[in-house]
Design a protein around this motif. Structure first.
Motif, PDB file in Angstrom:
ATOM      1  N   ALA A 126      10.577  29.437 -54.828  1.00  0.00           N
ATOM      2  CA  ALA A 126       9.157  29.223 -55.107  1.00  0.00           C
ATOM      3  C   ALA A 126       8.278  30.034 -54.157  1.00  0.00           C
ATOM      4  N   VAL A 127       8.652  30.058 -52.881  1.00  0.00           N
ATOM      5  CA  VAL A 127       7.876  30.834 -51.910  1.00  0.00           C
ATOM      6  C   VAL A 127       8.011  32.321 -52.200  1.00  0.00           C
ATOM      7  N   LEU A 128       9.211  32.765 -52.531  1.00  0.00           N
ATOM      8  CA  LEU A 128       9.418  34.175 -52.837  1.00  0.00           C
ATOM      9  C   LEU A 128       8.594  34.604 -54.044  1.00  0.00           C
ATOM     10  N   ALA A 129       8.525  33.760 -55.053  1.00  0.00           N
ATOM     11  CA  ALA A 129       7.764  34.089 -56.256  1.00  0.00           C
ATOM     12  C   ALA A 129       6.265  34.121 -55.988  1.00  0.00           C
ATOM     13  N   ASN A 130       5.842  33.442 -54.934  1.00  0.00           N
ATOM     14  CA  ASN A 130       4.410  33.357 -54.620  1.00  0.00           C
ATOM     15  C   ASN A 130       4.111  33.928 -53.234  1.00  0.00           C
ATOM     16  N   TRP A 131       4.840  34.956 -52.838  1.00  0.00           N
ATOM     17  CA  TRP A 131       4.712  35.470 -51.484  1.00  0.00           C
ATOM     18  C   TRP A 131       3.303  35.939 -51.122  1.00  0.00           C
ATOM     19  N   PRO A 132       2.482  36.485 -52.051  1.00  0.00           N
ATOM     20  CA  PRO A 132       1.122  36.872 -51.627  1.00  0.00           C
ATOM     21  C   PRO A 132       0.295  35.687 -51.144  1.00  0.00           C
ATOM     22  N   ALA A 133       0.373  34.565 -51.859  1.00  0.00           N
ATOM     23  CA  ALA A 133      -0.378  33.377 -51.448  1.00  0.00           C
ATOM     24  C   ALA A 133       0.139  32.847 -50.119  1.00  0.00           C
ATOM     25  N   PHE A 134       1.445  32.877 -49.927  1.00  0.00           N
ATOM     26  CA  PHE A 134       1.997  32.373 -48.675  1.00  0.00           C
ATOM     27  C   PHE A 134       1.713  33.322 -47.519  1.00  0.00           C
ATOM     28  N   LEU A 135       1.622  34.593 -47.796  1.00  0.00           N
ATOM     29  CA  LEU A 135       1.246  35.539 -46.747  1.00  0.00           C
ATOM     30  C   LEU A 135      -0.164  35.244 -46.257  1.00  0.00           C
ATOM     31  N   VAL A 136      -1.069  34.993 -47.183  1.00  0.00           N
ATOM     32  CA  VAL A 136      -2.435  34.616 -46.808  1.00  0.00           C
ATOM     33  C   VAL A 136      -2.416  33.316 -46.008  1.00  0.00           C
ATOM     34  N   TYR A 137      -1.641  32.364 -46.462  1.00  0.00           N
ATOM     35  CA  TYR A 137      -1.544  31.060 -45.801  1.00  0.00           C
ATOM     36  C   TYR A 137      -1.052  31.206 -44.358  1.00  0.00           C
ATOM     37  N   VAL A 138      -0.020  32.014 -44.170  1.00  0.00           N
ATOM     38  CA  VAL A 138       0.558  32.190 -42.833  1.00  0.00           C
ATOM     39  C   VAL A 138      -0.391  32.961 -41.924  1.00  0.00           C
ATOM     40  N   LEU A 139      -1.024  34.006 -42.439  1.00  0.00           N
ATOM     41  CA  LEU A 139      -1.965  34.777 -41.628  1.00  0.00           C
ATOM     42  C   LEU A 139      -3.139  33.908 -41.175  1.00  0.00           C
ATOM     43  N   LEU A 140      -3.625  33.070 -42.077  1.00  0.00           N
ATOM     44  CA  LEU A 140      -4.703  32.147 -41.708  1.00  0.00           C
ATOM     45  C   LEU A 140      -4.216  31.145 -40.666  1.00  0.00           C
ATOM     46  N   TYR A 141      -2.973  30.700 -40.806  1.00  0.00           N
ATOM     47  CA  TYR A 141      -2.424  29.770 -39.816  1.00  0.00           C
ATOM     48  C   TYR A 141      -2.393  30.417 -38.432  1.00  0.00           C
ATOM     49  N   LEU A 142      -1.990  31.675 -38.356  1.00  0.00           N
ATOM     50  CA  LEU A 142      -1.942  32.355 -37.066  1.00  0.00           C
ATOM     51  C   LEU A 142      -3.326  32.430 -36.427  1.00  0.00           C
ATOM     52  N   ILE A 143      -4.326  32.675 -37.255  1.00  0.00           N
ATOM     53  CA  ILE A 143      -5.710  32.718 -36.750  1.00  0.00           C
ATOM     54  C   ILE A 143      -6.135  31.333 -36.274  1.00  0.00           C
ATOM     55  N   PHE A 144      -5.880  30.311 -37.100  1.00  0.00           N
ATOM     56  CA  PHE A 144      -6.255  28.948 -36.736  1.00  0.00           C
ATOM     57  C   PHE A 144      -5.508  28.490 -35.481  1.00  0.00           C
ATOM     58  N   ALA A 145      -4.225  28.861 -35.376  1.00  0.00           N
ATOM     59  CA  ALA A 145      -3.430  28.463 -34.211  1.00  0.00           C
ATOM     60  C   ALA A 145      -3.983  29.101 -32.940  1.00  0.00           C
ATOM     61  N   MET A 146      -4.388  30.355 -33.035  1.00  0.00           N
ATOM     62  CA  MET A 146      -4.967  31.021 -31.874  1.00  0.00           C
ATOM     63  C   MET A 146      -6.267  30.342 -31.456  1.00  0.00           C
ATOM     64  N   LEU A 147      -7.115  30.021 -32.434  1.00  0.00           N
ATOM     65  CA  LEU A 147      -8.376  29.345 -32.128  1.00  0.00           C
ATOM     66  C   LEU A 147      -8.127  27.952 -31.549  1.00  0.00           C
ATOM     67  N   ALA A 148      -7.138  27.247 -32.102  1.00  0.00           N
ATOM     68  CA  ALA A 148      -6.817  25.914 -31.598  1.00  0.00           C
ATOM     69  C   ALA A 148      -6.332  25.965 -30.160  1.00  0.00           C
ATOM     70  N   THR A 149      -5.562  27.001 -29.840  1.00  0.00           N
ATOM     71  CA  THR A 149      -5.052  27.153 -28.482  1.00  0.00           C
ATOM     72  C   THR A 149      -6.163  27.524 -27.509  1.00  0.00           C
ATOM     73  N   LEU A 150      -7.106  28.338 -27.963  1.00  0.00           N
ATOM     74  CA  LEU A 150      -8.215  28.767 -27.099  1.00  0.00           C
ATOM     75  C   LEU A 150      -9.149  27.619 -26.742  1.00  0.00           C
ATOM     76  N   THR A 151      -9.084  26.527 -27.472  1.00  0.00           N
ATOM     77  CA  THR A 151      -9.910  25.350 -27.166  1.00  0.00           C
ATOM     78  C   THR A 151      -9.154  24.411 -26.223  1.00  0.00           C
ATOM     79  N   PHE A 152      -8.321  25.001 -25.348  1.00  0.00           N
ATOM     80  CA  PHE A 152      -7.505  24.234 -24.407  1.00  0.00           C
ATOM     81  C   PHE A 152      -6.564  23.269 -25.129  1.00  0.00           C
ATOM     82  N   GLY A 153      -6.177  23.669 -26.340  1.00  0.00           N
ATOM     83  CA  GLY A 153      -5.232  22.870 -27.111  1.00  0.00           C
ATOM     84  C   GLY A 153      -5.848  21.749 -27.917  1.00  0.00           C
TER      85      GLY A 153
END
Length: 246
Positions: free
Chosen positions: A187-214
């Motif tokens: 299912a993920v392989l068939a929808n890899w563009p959507a999951f790529l967007v999802y993961v890239l956004l997660y990396l951005i959100f994770a960085m922002l979450a970490t910058l707020t002292f966790g």
């Protein structure tokens, strides 16, 4: 069970829909995720057996959040105790999933260590074949790190694809562990563009979450549960909602 193909932009929509799910019962979902985190943290304090217990029973507890979201989907009351519903329903396959995850982590760690060792030995062999030239330790370490990082990336991506939907497929759709892993990967392989967007956004959100002292993780952690539930309902729309969870 059939999955459907969706457009890439849905990767962003899952976070929006996940936020809506979170706002249905923010205190309940936050408290369940917090309890999971605390239990995993306490288990990690016990050498070996604690890590083993965390890996085996982690999916069982995670399934409890999905059971809760499933109950909220129908508008019914969702008690906190649903967090432990996985010990009553689909327990065997959830534990098998944890066992497979543990084995995958062990194999991954072993292969990465072998890549590091092989790279360092190769660098030493090249220095020796060059007439005993002095081995540059910095270059050797960087080369070993690059080799290990590449191998880790090549292995972690398919593993993440297989495990992404595995828990809700077991908990909410009644799939066995192996079938859930296979279906999740496809299912993920068939929808890899959507999951790529999802993961890239997660990396951005994770960085922002970490910058707020966790502190941002207090919001991001439960959002990852609810957004993955939104993704599950989007990719597997035919999954029957809310079997009896009383």
């Amino acid at each position: 069970m059939a999955y459907r193909k969706i457009e890439a932009g849905r990767g962003w929509d899952w976070y929006q829909e996940g936020w809506s799910w979170l706002m249905r019962a923010p205190l309940l979902i936050f408290s369940q995720v917090l309890v999971i985190f605390v239990l995993m943290l306490l288990a990690g304090l016990v050498p070996l057996l604690g890590h083993l217990a965390a890996m085996l029973f982690g999916p069982v507890l995670v399934a409890g959040v999905y059971y809760t979201l499933q109950r909220l989907e129908t508008g019914d009351e969702a008690p906190f105790e649903l967090l432990f519903e996985g010990f009553r329903r689909q327990f065997k396959d959830l534990v098998i999933l944890g066992l497979i995850l543990l084995a995958a982590q062990m194999v991954l760690a072993m292969l990465v260590l072998m890549a590091i060792g092989g790279s360092l030995l190769g660098a030493g062999g090249m220095a020796w074949s060059a007439g005993g030239a002095e081995l540059d330790p910095v270059a050797a370490v960087l080369g070993a790190g690059a080799a290990a990082g590449l191998l880790f990336l090549l292995l972690i991506v398919p593993l993440a694809m297989a495990f992404f939907f595995a828990t809700p497929l077991i908990a909410l759709a009644g799939r066995d562990a192996i079938g859930a892993l296979r279906l999740s990967f496809n299912a993920v392989l068939a929808n890899w563009p959507a999951f790529l967007v999802y993961v890239l956004l997660y990396l951005i959100f994770a960085m922002l979450a970490t910058l707020t002292f966790g502190l941002g993780w207090l919001l991001l952690a439960p959002l990852m549960f609810t957004s993955s539930f939104a993704a599950f309902r989007d990719v597997f729309p035919a999954t029957p909602p809310a079997a009896d969870a009383s």
